[in-house]
Design an enzyme around this catalytic site. Structure first.
Site, PDB file in Angstrom:
ATOM      1  N   HIS A   1     102.539  41.456  41.210  1.00  0.00           N
ATOM      2  CA  HIS A   1     103.561  42.254  40.532  1.00  0.00           C
ATOM      3  C   HIS A   1     104.941  41.617  40.639  1.00  0.00           C
ATOM      4  CE1 HIS A   1     104.003  43.503  44.722  1.00  0.00           C
ATOM      5  NE2 HIS A   1     105.260  43.800  44.414  1.00  0.00           N
TER       6      HIS A   1
ATOM      7  N   HIS B   1     110.282  37.566  40.566  1.00  0.00           N
ATOM      8  CA  HIS B   1     109.269  36.639  41.053  1.00  0.00           C
ATOM      9  C   HIS B   1     108.002  37.408  41.396  1.00  0.00           C
ATOM     10  CE1 HIS B   1     110.667  38.408  44.787  1.00  0.00           C
ATOM     11  NE2 HIS B   1     109.512  38.024  45.314  1.00  0.00           N
TER      12      HIS B   1
END
Length: 182
Positions: free
Chosen positions: A126, A40
């Site tokens: 990220h 995620h």
């Protein structure tokens, strides 16, 4: 409950990230790999929260997403956050994105209004793929490996509040609520 607000990944994207993660395992001395169902992008880490505040958080997230249409993110590179003797977090970054930056700033602002402190570090979009890792190769070589993977754009159609829980000895991210982008 321990919670964060994030962007989940579709199956097709998860499989591509996992493909790269599997390639990289061959070049690793040690480390903890992120379970593929936990890939995620974190927009805001909330820490420990009381369940009673969830409706306020949901309302804040709805306000933060108002006027933001679905968009796509593109992968950029392999990166890391340093640890003392190793790489504390190894990640796959995404290219700079105006809609993502606006969404992140809105979430910070709306959650600040209900008592969450603003993050002082610069936001780095990220996907964490490993923690406390020691590689046999450098980041440049890791990026060369990553360039071999066919990359799909990451659709961002919704964001969720996730509970981070340990279930049967494994970390799991459980969606508490999801807010669609319109």
């Amino acid at each position: 409950m321990r919670a964060f607000i994030g962007i989940g990944m579709q199956t097709e994207i998860i499989e591509k990230i996992y493909e790269f993660q599997s390639m990289l395992r061959e070049y690793t001395v040690e480390g903890k790999w992120t379970n593929k169902e936990n890939f995620h992008i974190t927009l805001k880490f909330l820490g420990e929260i009381q369940p009673e505040i969830v409706p306020q958080i949901e309302e804040a997230v709805k306000k933060a997403t108002k006027g933001i249409k679905p968009f796509y993110l593109r992968f950029s590179e392999v990166g890391f956050f340093k640890g003392n003797k190793n790489i504390r977090v190894l990640w796959l970054g995404t290219e700079e994105s105006k809609p993502l930056n606006v969404l992140h700033a809105n979430i910070e602002d709306e959650l600040y209004k209900i008592g969450f402190p603003k993050e002082e570090r610069k936001f780095t979009s990220h996907i964490t793929i490993a923690r406390d890792i020691k590689l046999k190769i450098g980041i440049e070589e890791a990026n060369k490996l990553f360039s071999q993977i066919e990359k799909k754009d990451i659709p961002v159609k919704e964001i969720s509040l996730y509970e981070s829980a340990v279930i049967e000895g494994k970390r799991k991210y459980i969606p508490v609520f999801t807010v669609p982008l319109k």
